[in-house]
Design a protein around this motif. Sequence first.
Motif, short mmCIF file in Angstrom:
data_model
loop_
_atom_site.label_atom_id
_atom_site.label_comp_id
_atom_site.label_asym_id
_atom_site.label_seq_id
_atom_site.Cartn_x
_atom_site.Cartn_y
_atom_site.Cartn_z
N SER A 165 -35.88 -15.73 -33.50
CA SER A 165 -37.30 -15.46 -33.78
C SER A 165 -37.63 -15.78 -35.24
O SER A 165 -38.64 -16.43 -35.53
CB SER A 165 -37.64 -14.00 -33.49
N SER A 195 -42.94 -20.06 -26.62
CA SER A 195 -43.20 -19.47 -25.29
C SER A 195 -41.99 -19.61 -24.38
O SER A 195 -41.63 -18.67 -23.66
CB SER A 195 -44.42 -20.12 -24.64
N TYR A 206 -39.35 -17.22 -25.49
CA TYR A 206 -39.72 -15.86 -25.10
C TYR A 206 -39.44 -15.63 -23.61
O TYR A 206 -38.88 -14.59 -23.23
CB TYR A 206 -41.20 -15.61 -25.42
N ASP A 235 -38.30 -12.44 -29.76
CA ASP A 235 -38.89 -11.13 -29.53
C ASP A 235 -40.40 -11.18 -29.30
O ASP A 235 -41.04 -12.20 -29.53
CB ASP A 235 -38.53 -10.16 -30.66
N GLN A 236 -40.92 -10.07 -28.83
CA GLN A 236 -42.35 -9.95 -28.51
C GLN A 236 -43.22 -10.21 -29.73
O GLN A 236 -44.25 -10.87 -29.63
CB GLN A 236 -42.62 -8.54 -27.96
N TYR A 261 -43.57 -13.89 -30.42
CA TYR A 261 -44.40 -14.50 -29.39
C TYR A 261 -45.87 -14.19 -29.65
O TYR A 261 -46.73 -15.10 -29.63
CB TYR A 261 -43.97 -14.00 -28.02
N ASP A 262 -46.18 -12.93 -29.93
CA ASP A 262 -47.56 -12.53 -30.17
C ASP A 262 -48.15 -13.24 -31.39
O ASP A 262 -49.29 -13.72 -31.35
CB ASP A 262 -47.65 -11.01 -30.37
#
Length: 159
Positions: free
Chosen positions: A61, A118, A121, A127-128, A131-132
């Motif tokens: 990440s 994406s 992920y 990690d989230q 991605y966010d």
Amino acid sequence: MFTARRPGRGANALPLESIYYIGQTISVVAILGSLVFVGLQVRHARLQSEQTNRLARAEVSQTARLKMLEIVNGWYEAQESAEFMHRTLETDALLSRPEKQRFGSRLVTLFTAIEMVSMLYREGLCDQGMYDRTILTGQAYCTRPRVQKWCAMSATFIA
């Protein structure tokens, strides 16, 4: 019934059957102890593996985010490049053919990076939070009219 007798012990000797049951009981306790030990080892190995996976996911990440920041920040480092991005994103100024290609190339790079994050992920490799943040970056660019026009034209061309 057979009994194990030692010379001189007489009636106090243990029968062979009792010795057998004592041996069986000791064996069962040893097997249960071994199973508990193996279970603890498996649990410890699983916890270590999960920790290793979390660390690897964090590293992927971080690497992906830094690379994406490097790409986007590179568009604004030089004065000419920053002015070009401002003109393409914030104004309705006409672009020359080479400028359109340059802008399109930058958008392809951006959307490819977003797609890669994406995919990472979906595979559980980032990690989230990463991605966010990536999706928010893409959404910020997609609010620009010229980017929306480019996306509409590209969708027509690709289809």
